[in-house]
Scaffold this active site. Sequence first.
Site, PDB file in Angstrom:
ATOM      1  N   ASN A   9      14.960 -63.391  11.189  1.00  0.00           N
ATOM      2  CA  ASN A   9      14.947 -64.576  10.333  1.00  0.00           C
ATOM      3  C   ASN A   9      15.289 -65.760  11.229  1.00  0.00           C
ATOM      4  O   ASN A   9      16.440 -65.973  11.587  1.00  0.00           O
ATOM      5  CB  ASN A   9      15.993 -64.403   9.224  1.00  0.00           C
ATOM      6  CG  ASN A   9      16.014 -65.584   8.268  1.00  0.00           C
ATOM      7  OD1 ASN A   9      15.326 -66.583   8.473  1.00  0.00           O
ATOM      8  ND2 ASN A   9      16.820 -65.457   7.222  1.00  0.00           N
ATOM      9  N   ARG A  90      10.864 -63.055   8.312  1.00  0.00           N
ATOM     10  CA  ARG A  90      10.935 -63.849   7.091  1.00  0.00           C
ATOM     11  C   ARG A  90      10.233 -65.188   7.335  1.00  0.00           C
ATOM     12  O   ARG A  90      10.522 -65.866   8.322  1.00  0.00           O
ATOM     13  CB  ARG A  90      12.393 -64.093   6.722  1.00  0.00           C
ATOM     14  CG  ARG A  90      12.521 -65.024   5.558  1.00  0.00           C
ATOM     15  CD  ARG A  90      13.955 -65.324   5.248  1.00  0.00           C
ATOM     16  NE  ARG A  90      14.014 -66.178   4.077  1.00  0.00           N
ATOM     17  CZ  ARG A  90      14.831 -67.214   3.959  1.00  0.00           C
ATOM     18  NH1 ARG A  90      15.662 -67.527   4.937  1.00  0.00           N
ATOM     19  NH2 ARG A  90      14.830 -67.931   2.868  1.00  0.00           N
ATOM     20  N   HIS A 179      13.153 -67.594  -2.468  1.00  0.00           N
ATOM     21  CA  HIS A 179      14.061 -66.444  -2.619  1.00  0.00           C
ATOM     22  C   HIS A 179      13.323 -65.219  -3.181  1.00  0.00           C
ATOM     23  O   HIS A 179      13.946 -64.324  -3.753  1.00  0.00           O
ATOM     24  CB  HIS A 179      15.225 -66.756  -3.591  1.00  0.00           C
ATOM     25  CG  HIS A 179      16.240 -67.709  -3.052  1.00  0.00           C
ATOM     26  ND1 HIS A 179      16.952 -68.554  -3.861  1.00  0.00           N
ATOM     27  CD2 HIS A 179      16.689 -67.941  -1.801  1.00  0.00           C
ATOM     28  CE1 HIS A 179      17.781 -69.280  -3.140  1.00  0.00           C
ATOM     29  NE2 HIS A 179      17.631 -68.930  -1.875  1.00  0.00           N
ATOM     30  N   ARG A 240      22.236 -79.260  -2.779  1.00  0.00           N
ATOM     31  CA  ARG A 240      21.006 -79.770  -3.406  1.00  0.00           C
ATOM     32  C   ARG A 240      21.226 -80.048  -4.886  1.00  0.00           C
ATOM     33  O   ARG A 240      21.907 -79.270  -5.566  1.00  0.00           O
ATOM     34  CB  ARG A 240      19.871 -78.755  -3.252  1.00  0.00           C
ATOM     35  CG  ARG A 240      19.316 -78.685  -1.863  1.00  0.00           C
ATOM     36  CD  ARG A 240      18.284 -77.575  -1.744  1.00  0.00           C
ATOM     37  NE  ARG A 240      18.652 -76.675  -0.672  1.00  0.00           N
ATOM     38  CZ  ARG A 240      18.267 -75.408  -0.580  1.00  0.00           C
ATOM     39  NH1 ARG A 240      17.486 -74.877  -1.494  1.00  0.00           N
ATOM     40  NH2 ARG A 240      18.664 -74.660   0.431  1.00  0.00           N
ATOM     41  N   ARG A 283      34.458 -71.642  -3.249  1.00  0.00           N
ATOM     42  CA  ARG A 283      35.887 -71.301  -3.134  1.00  0.00           C
ATOM     43  C   ARG A 283      36.737 -72.559  -3.101  1.00  0.00           C
ATOM     44  O   ARG A 283      37.783 -72.637  -3.749  1.00  0.00           O
ATOM     45  CB  ARG A 283      36.137 -70.446  -1.875  1.00  0.00           C
ATOM     46  CG  ARG A 283      35.567 -69.053  -2.007  1.00  0.00           C
ATOM     47  CD  ARG A 283      35.419 -68.377  -0.680  1.00  0.00           C
ATOM     48  NE  ARG A 283      34.294 -68.958   0.069  1.00  0.00           N
ATOM     49  CZ  ARG A 283      33.667 -68.345   1.068  1.00  0.00           C
ATOM     50  NH1 ARG A 283      34.077 -67.153   1.479  1.00  0.00           N
ATOM     51  NH2 ARG A 283      32.658 -68.905   1.678  1.00  0.00           N
ATOM     52  N   GLU A 383      17.947 -58.710   1.456  1.00  0.00           N
ATOM     53  CA  GLU A 383      16.619 -59.225   1.808  1.00  0.00           C
ATOM     54  C   GLU A 383      16.067 -58.526   3.049  1.00  0.00           C
ATOM     55  O   GLU A 383      14.861 -58.305   3.150  1.00  0.00           O
ATOM     56  CB  GLU A 383      16.703 -60.745   2.016  1.00  0.00           C
ATOM     57  CG  GLU A 383      16.904 -61.469   0.680  1.00  0.00           C
ATOM     58  CD  GLU A 383      17.379 -62.901   0.813  1.00  0.00           C
ATOM     59  OE1 GLU A 383      18.568 -63.099   1.152  1.00  0.00           O
ATOM     60  OE2 GLU A 383      16.597 -63.829   0.564  1.00  0.00           O
TER      61      GLU A 383
HETATM   62  P1  ADP Z   1      22.988 -68.673   1.604  1.00  0.00           P
HETATM   63  O1  ADP Z   1      22.192 -69.332   0.526  1.00  0.00           O
HETATM   64  O2  ADP Z   1      23.391 -69.605   2.690  1.00  0.00           O
HETATM   65  O3  ADP Z   1      22.438 -67.345   2.065  1.00  0.00           O
HETATM   66  P2  ADP Z   1      25.140 -67.056   0.467  1.00  0.00           P
HETATM   67  O4  ADP Z   1      24.341 -66.224  -0.464  1.00  0.00           O
HETATM   68  O5  ADP Z   1      25.708 -66.414   1.670  1.00  0.00           O
HETATM   69  O6  ADP Z   1      24.370 -68.371   0.877  1.00  0.00           O
HETATM   70  O7  ADP Z   1      26.315 -67.737  -0.381  1.00  0.00           O
HETATM   71  C1  ADP Z   1      27.219 -68.597   0.239  1.00  0.00           C
HETATM   72  C2  ADP Z   1      28.112 -69.180  -0.807  1.00  0.00           C
HETATM   73  O8  ADP Z   1      28.757 -68.141  -1.539  1.00  0.00           O
HETATM   74  C3  ADP Z   1      29.271 -69.994  -0.222  1.00  0.00           C
HETATM   75  O9  ADP Z   1      28.896 -71.326  -0.035  1.00  0.00           O
HETATM   76  C4  ADP Z   1      30.339 -69.883  -1.298  1.00  0.00           C
HETATM   77  O10 ADP Z   1      30.184 -70.966  -2.190  1.00  0.00           O
HETATM   78  C5  ADP Z   1      29.998 -68.622  -2.026  1.00  0.00           C
HETATM   79  N1  ADP Z   1      31.032 -67.573  -1.846  1.00  0.00           N
HETATM   80  C6  ADP Z   1      31.143 -66.688  -0.847  1.00  0.00           C
HETATM   81  N2  ADP Z   1      32.239 -65.901  -1.041  1.00  0.00           N
HETATM   82  C7  ADP Z   1      32.797 -66.307  -2.202  1.00  0.00           C
HETATM   83  C8  ADP Z   1      33.954 -65.927  -2.963  1.00  0.00           C
HETATM   84  N3  ADP Z   1      34.744 -64.932  -2.575  1.00  0.00           N
HETATM   85  N4  ADP Z   1      34.200 -66.600  -4.097  1.00  0.00           N
HETATM   86  C9  ADP Z   1      33.414 -67.609  -4.510  1.00  0.00           C
HETATM   87  N5  ADP Z   1      32.321 -68.001  -3.846  1.00  0.00           N
HETATM   88  C10 ADP Z   1      32.030 -67.383  -2.706  1.00  0.00           C
END
Ligand code: ADP
Length: 398
Positions: A9, A90, A179, A240, A283, A383
């Site tokens: 990716n 990807r 996605h 976004r 978080r 993915e």
């Molecule tokens: P991407 O779209 O970059 O692949 P991810 O699917 O990895 O993103 O999601 C990232 C987001 O997940 C972080 O920005 C955060 O907001 C959220 N996240 C990750 N761990 C936690 C957690 N333990 N509690 C709440 N939100 C979380």
Amino acid sequence: MSTRVLVVNSGSSSIKYQLVDVDSGEALATGLVERIGQEMGAFKHEGPNGVVKLEQPVADHESGMATVLALFAEHGPELTAESLSAIGHRVVQGGSVFAGPALVDDEVEAKIEDLATLAPLHNPANLQGIRAARHAFPTVPHVVVFDTSFHQTLPAAAYTYAIDRDLAEKYAIRRYGAHGTSHKYVSRTMAEILGKDPSEINVIVLHLGNGASASAVRGGVSVEVSMGLTPLEGLVMGTRSGDIDPAVLFHLQRVAGMSTDELDDLLNRKSGMLGLSGSSDMRDVHAAVEAGDEKARTALEVYYHRIKNYVGAYYAQLGHVDAIVFTAGIGENDDIVRINALSGLERLGIQVDAERNAGRKKAETQISPDGAEVAVWVVPTNEELEIAREAVELLAQR
Ligand code: ADP
């Protein structure tokens, strides 16, 4: 010998990779190259002997890939052309050209390049990774899997924007979604969990990560997706805005004198949870709410409200919903978001059990009460495994 696929990716300054054993579904190695083209690059490789980190300049994707091969050679597992069934890549935008994966040749590369007008930030970066990997492994089949393909089944009523037809056709303006690999993997896994064929069930998927999208999948086929021409439309995301009245842009151009690039930057990188609360990470937003921050509380309310709108809309389009599935960083880890986004929907047969919902979910977990009309689950997305499987399936068909 097991069926192994290296999944790549590639972004403009990064390469993420995973060596997948398709038979067991396991990741044999994962890694990340960052800050390509900058003064100092960074490598992280996790294989059978743990994590290895390395800092050294990475001039371009070619040299990044060469170092990745060296890391595999030194720290394992084995990564020879003979040990690989395929390399899966990807690609973000497949337009209306690619309704499924494709075996890479020069013609496919050229088509991906043409589609860069629709995804100027992503497709050229994806191509750099494809080219570097083809140089590194010229004898291994390379397969591209598009983020948009799963949504090519949308009916015209769902993918058509109500603008001038000729203009839309000339500039290929329509909803493509994104996605797709995740929506496909998660909806299929949901069917497996329920002991059904994908064709037998209707699912609403909520992919809530930094980028976020909802989809409606009828009988295994995507019929609605919240992302549009680009991944900007739909749900509120980390940075976004998601849905917004397009007239806001004309208004800002006129009253604030903002340029096209400034507006692009505003909506793609400075909006969403970041714009509303000051942080794009859920978080931090929860921590701010705990500390009494009103802006963060409102941001979360906007976030839930938008998800609920989509659940209602997709319920209406599907007519009957068997399951709602949460996935990605927030969907898998954030129990507060899950319970609030679906609150008050009992009359639709949608309920979340507070005890089952509590905590982060590392594996597939039911969070609705037994006997509820709509099964609500958390299904961690994968993915890379989906890309690897699709690559192997495509090669088996040839
Ligand atoms: P991407 O779209 O970059 O692949 P991810 O699917 O990895 O993103 O999601 C990232 C987001 O997940 C972080 O920005 C955060 O907001 C959220 N996240 C990750 N761990 C936690 C957690 N333990 N509690 C709440 N939100 C979380």
